[in-house]
Scaffold this active site. Structure first.
Site: not given
Length: 419
Positions: A186, A227, A229, A260, A263, A287, A295, A297, A327
């Site tokens: 990423w 990955e 995003k 993800d 993302h 993820h 995003d 997390d 993640d």
């Protein structure tokens, strides 16, 4: 609850599920054996140990809860504590910034498996497999928000070499630990405002990735993923490695594509993308994260989307084609509790999917009986899942119910609070 009560509840649940055509013991076995990769960076806020000391590159760990792991030994001890609370097969995902330099003056373009020998020895003792991640951020060699796409040849070559070294480290992880290592790429590269040229960075990214992956590696030991995003802080308007870019690269280069959960646009869900991309790829990496308005997390909840993700994996028979990893990094609450909550939730969702009477539901769908399809789906929500989950935790000698929280609080008093 005492063992007799747990067994009694399990027998009741087994009877109910059995009447729906579900083999509960087989469902437990399936959900238990699927590896879930727990990310090391939840324990140290992705600061790492290679001397940079700050987190940059469009990501942030918000909060200042006491007890952050500041050394590799502290982080390994915290991971050990989390593993005591989590049932099922677990792997560990490491970031390159978690290298142990041992006083040597090495930069990321010179790392080898030697800088992770402490992790390897620790993993071998526990029978853990590792996944790995290059750290294309939080470093003075970043060209603003650019790494592999920098117009500075020296900067670009530095990060290309870092990418090469990380895939070699991943191959050694797989060889030493006897479990395939997924190395996930990423890159935060992008622009804060609208670019005049939308193709240049992507052309550079393709060229750089092709250089990194030029030499074939043994897929028995290492798989490589790219990955995507939507955006990050400081790169809100343009991300070079977007969804279309990363998916196209994975398809044309035979790589794994990483989906993800945080993302994409807030109205998009990766659960529906799994069966779509697996028509064209042999494997995907998931993820698990939770975006809140962006995003951000957040710790993974056992919410509708997590359950839909695991339904997509289990109900489609994709368990051997999907790599599952965590993640997120929340520094506002106890970091070990973050691991325990999200990893246990992930295993719950896997077990719930395995227990669903999906055969009957699919038959109704094939027969065009959409009334029965909807009715049967809804009935799965009130089936006695929790009795199976509690029994499963007991048989794996993991805390039942919220007992794990008592252990986390003890560890906080005796270990984290003294740091």
């Amino acid at each position: 609850m005492d063992e007799a009560t747990l067994v009694q509840g399990y027998q009741y649940a087994k009877d109910i599920y059995g009447r729906a055509g579900v083999d509960v013991d087989r469902a437990i076995e399936l959900a238990d054996r699927i590896p879930v990769s727990m990310h090391s960076w939840q324990g140290d806020d992705l600061i790492g140990f290679d001397g940079i000391g700050e987190l940059t590159g469009g990501i942030a760990a918000t909060g200042n809860y006491p007890g952050r792991a500041a050394t590799p030994d502290e982080l390994r001890a915290d991971i050990d504590e989390a593993l005591r609370l989590i049932p099922g097969k677990v792997k560990l995902s490491l970031h390159a910034c978690h290298a142990e330099l041992g006083g040597k003056k090495l930069d990321r373009d010179a790392y080898t498996a030697e800088q992770f020998e402490g992790w390897l020895s620790w993993g071998e003792e526990r029978g853990l497999g590792f996944d790995f991640n290059p750290t294309f951020f939080s470093h003075p060699r970043m060209d603003g928000n650019l790494s592999l796409t920098s117009g500075n040849p020296g900067v670009r070559e530095f990060w290309i070499e870092h990418g090469r070294r990380c895939r070699e480290i991943g191959e050694e992880f797989g060889r030493r630990l006897g479990q395939t290592c997924v190395v996930n790429y990423w890159m935060p590269d992008g622009y804060k405002d609208l670019p005049a040229d939308t193709k240049l960075l992507r052309e550079r990214m393709v060229s750089a990735l092709d250089e990194i992956f030029e030499r074939p590696l043994d897929v028995r030991y290492v798989r490589e993923s790219v990955e995507s995003k939507l955006f990050g802080m400081g790169v809100e308007s343009y991300t070079a490695a977007s969804h279309e870019f990363s998916l196209g690269y994975a398809i044309t280069r035979g790589k794994v594509y990483c989906l993800d959960a945080g993302h994409f646009h807030p109205t998009e869900y990766i659960s529906d993308k799994i069966s779509a991309v697996l028509q064209f790829l042999d494997s995907v990496l998931l993820h698990l994260s939770r975006g809140v308005r962006w995003d951000s997390d957040h710790v993974v909840l056992w919410d509708d989307e997590l359950q839909r993700i695991m339904n997509a994996v289990i109900h489609n028979g994709y368990e051997d084609r999907v790599f599952i990893g965590q993640d997120y990094f929340d520094a506002s609450i106890n970091r070990i509790a973050c691991w325990a909550i999200a990893m246990r939730n992930t295993r719950k969702a896997l077990l719930k999917a395995a227990l669903d009477p999906i055969g009957a539901i699919k038959r109704a769908e094939l027969e065009g009986d959409f009334t029965s399809r909807l009715a049967l789906w809804e009935e799965t929500k009130s089936m006695p899942f929790s009795a199976v989950w509690d029994y499963y935790c007991m048989t794996k000698e993991k805390p039942v119910g919220a007992q794990w929280l008592d252990e986390v609080k003890r560890y906080e008093r005796e270990v984290l609070g003294r740091r």
